[in-house]
Motif scaffolding. Structure first.
Motif, mmCIF file in Angstrom:
data_model
loop_
_atom_site.group_PDB
_atom_site.id
_atom_site.type_symbol
_atom_site.label_atom_id
_atom_site.label_comp_id
_atom_site.label_asym_id
_atom_site.label_seq_id
_atom_site.Cartn_x
_atom_site.Cartn_y
_atom_site.Cartn_z
ATOM 1 N N PHE A 60 -2.917 -9.846 10.590
ATOM 2 C CA PHE A 60 -3.994 -10.823 10.378
ATOM 3 C C PHE A 60 -4.226 -11.050 8.891
ATOM 4 O O PHE A 60 -4.378 -12.190 8.443
ATOM 5 N N GLN A 61 -4.266 -9.954 8.117
ATOM 6 C CA GLN A 61 -4.499 -10.082 6.679
ATOM 7 C C GLN A 61 -3.422 -10.940 6.018
ATOM 8 O O GLN A 61 -3.702 -11.712 5.101
ATOM 9 N N ALA A 62 -2.194 -10.797 6.481
ATOM 10 C CA ALA A 62 -1.101 -11.594 5.916
ATOM 11 C C ALA A 62 -1.315 -13.079 6.209
ATOM 12 O O ALA A 62 -1.102 -13.938 5.339
ATOM 13 N N ALA A 115 -7.492 -0.038 2.060
ATOM 14 C CA ALA A 115 -6.629 -0.251 0.899
ATOM 15 C C ALA A 115 -5.253 -0.738 1.343
ATOM 16 O O ALA A 115 -4.671 -1.660 0.744
ATOM 17 N N TYR A 116 -4.727 -0.140 2.400
ATOM 18 C CA TYR A 116 -3.429 -0.568 2.952
ATOM 19 C C TYR A 116 -3.501 -2.015 3.436
ATOM 20 O O TYR A 116 -2.585 -2.815 3.197
ATOM 21 N N LEU A 117 -4.604 -2.374 4.079
ATOM 22 C CA LEU A 117 -4.721 -3.704 4.666
ATOM 23 C C LEU A 117 -4.845 -4.800 3.617
ATOM 24 O O LEU A 117 -4.317 -5.899 3.803
ATOM 25 N N ILE A 118 -5.549 -4.532 2.526
ATOM 26 C CA ILE A 118 -5.752 -5.595 1.533
ATOM 27 C C ILE A 118 -4.892 -5.420 0.287
ATOM 28 O O ILE A 118 -4.965 -6.229 -0.628
ATOM 29 N N GLY A 119 -4.088 -4.354 0.270
ATOM 30 C CA GLY A 119 -3.113 -4.201 -0.805
ATOM 31 C C GLY A 119 -3.678 -3.742 -2.126
ATOM 32 O O GLY A 119 -3.300 -4.276 -3.179
ATOM 33 N N VAL A 120 -4.583 -2.752 -2.089
ATOM 34 C CA VAL A 120 -5.114 -2.184 -3.325
ATOM 35 C C VAL A 120 -5.058 -0.660 -3.211
ATOM 36 O O VAL A 120 -4.714 -0.109 -2.166
ATOM 37 N N ASP A 121 -5.419 0.027 -4.294
ATOM 38 C CA ASP A 121 -5.524 1.476 -4.251
ATOM 39 C C ASP A 121 -6.832 1.878 -3.577
ATOM 40 O O ASP A 121 -7.845 1.171 -3.681
ATOM 41 N N ALA A 122 -6.835 3.028 -2.908
ATOM 42 C CA ALA A 122 -8.016 3.483 -2.177
ATOM 43 C C ALA A 122 -9.274 3.558 -3.052
ATOM 44 O O ALA A 122 -10.352 3.126 -2.604
ATOM 45 N N PRO A 123 -9.209 4.084 -4.282
ATOM 46 C CA PRO A 123 -10.430 4.129 -5.097
ATOM 47 C C PRO A 123 -11.021 2.750 -5.387
ATOM 48 O O PRO A 123 -12.239 2.617 -5.573
#
Length: 265
Positions: A60-62, A115-123
């Protein structure tokens, strides 16, 4: 078990996320439909290294990301009013921050999964969520009607609402009381349970109120299946009991994000 069978239990919730993200059932369902079409067209591309729910949201995010959300959903000349309202705010808050907020607070994903879903680092997710809440709260203010027959829950909701800087028009425990309070002091937001004190329905109370004027509604219920039926209309904002305070805060922020009465000058 087929991929379709694995994904089926998660569809009502990705639809909920899509509605909250776009502000309308029409636009949200369009993105979910495109997501499912993409999965059917290329099942080999579906992420199999994560659990099915995470893979569904990732797909979905893609789809969402490919639609140039930096300028909002492209609805053409028939763009829904909530999307037009959102344009006044999107310049002040990035879609990625809103996604981080909804994925963690409403959908219950961990910071790592978000973070995995939107493509960023967890912090970075924690920072994005804080930024989103801060900016939305700064832009919005409302008087809130709470329809809830459990005194402790009603008090908790009232505290959350006031902590966010909003007012409370009243707390109603029955359908008739809710409608009377709404007519006496028009709210800018309604938080509604389904099962009320006299066995009346919060759903019916909301229908009565909406027949008189438009107002954003957040349902808070232990019975989400009574509302997530796949039939129209479904509520844009639905929280399952027992709830986390962060979930209620996120839903209030998103509901007011699309509300015309709180558009900044």
């Amino acid at each position: 078990m087929s991929l379709g069978q694995e994904l089926a239990p998660h569809l009502p919730f990705v639809r909920r996320y899509a509605r909250a993200l776009t502000g309308t059932q029409k636009h949200g369902d369009a993105y979910v439909r495109a997501t499912l079409e993409a999965i059917v067209a290329a099942p080999e591309d579906f992420p199999r290294d994560v659990d099915p729910r995470l893979g569904l949201y990732k797909t979905f995010q893609a789809i969402w990301g490919s639609a140039n959300v930096e300028t909002g959903v492209d609805g053409g000349q028939d763009a829904a009013q909530p999307e037009a309202i959102a344009q006044a705010r999107l310049a002040r808050i990035t879609p990625r921050s809103r996604q981080a907020l909804l994925l963690t607070a409403m959908e219950g994903f961990t910071n790592e999964d978000a973070a995995y879903l939107i493509g960023v680092d967890a912090p970075e997710v924690e920072t994005l969520v804080a930024d989103a809440l801060s900016e939305i709260e700064r832009q919005t203010h409302a008087e809130v009607l709470i329809i809830e027959d459990e005194p402790i829950i009603a008090m908790d909701l009232e505290t959350i609402v006031r902590d966010l800087g909003h007012g409370v028009t009243g707390v109603a425990v029955t359908r008739d009381e809710a409608v009377a309070q709404a007519m006496a002091r028009r709210p800018g937001l309604v938080l509604a349970d389904i099962q009320l004190a006299d066995d009346s329905s919060g759903i019916d109370a909301v229908k009565d109120i909406l027949a008189q004027f438009e107002v954003p509604v957040i349902f808070i219920t232990a019975f989400p299946e009574r509302l997530l039926t796949g039939e129209r209309p479904e509520p844009t904002f639905l929280i399952t009991k027992p709830f986390q305070r962060s979930t209620v805060k996120a839903a209030i922020a998103q509901a007011l994000f699309f509300d015309s009465s709180t558009v900044p000058a």
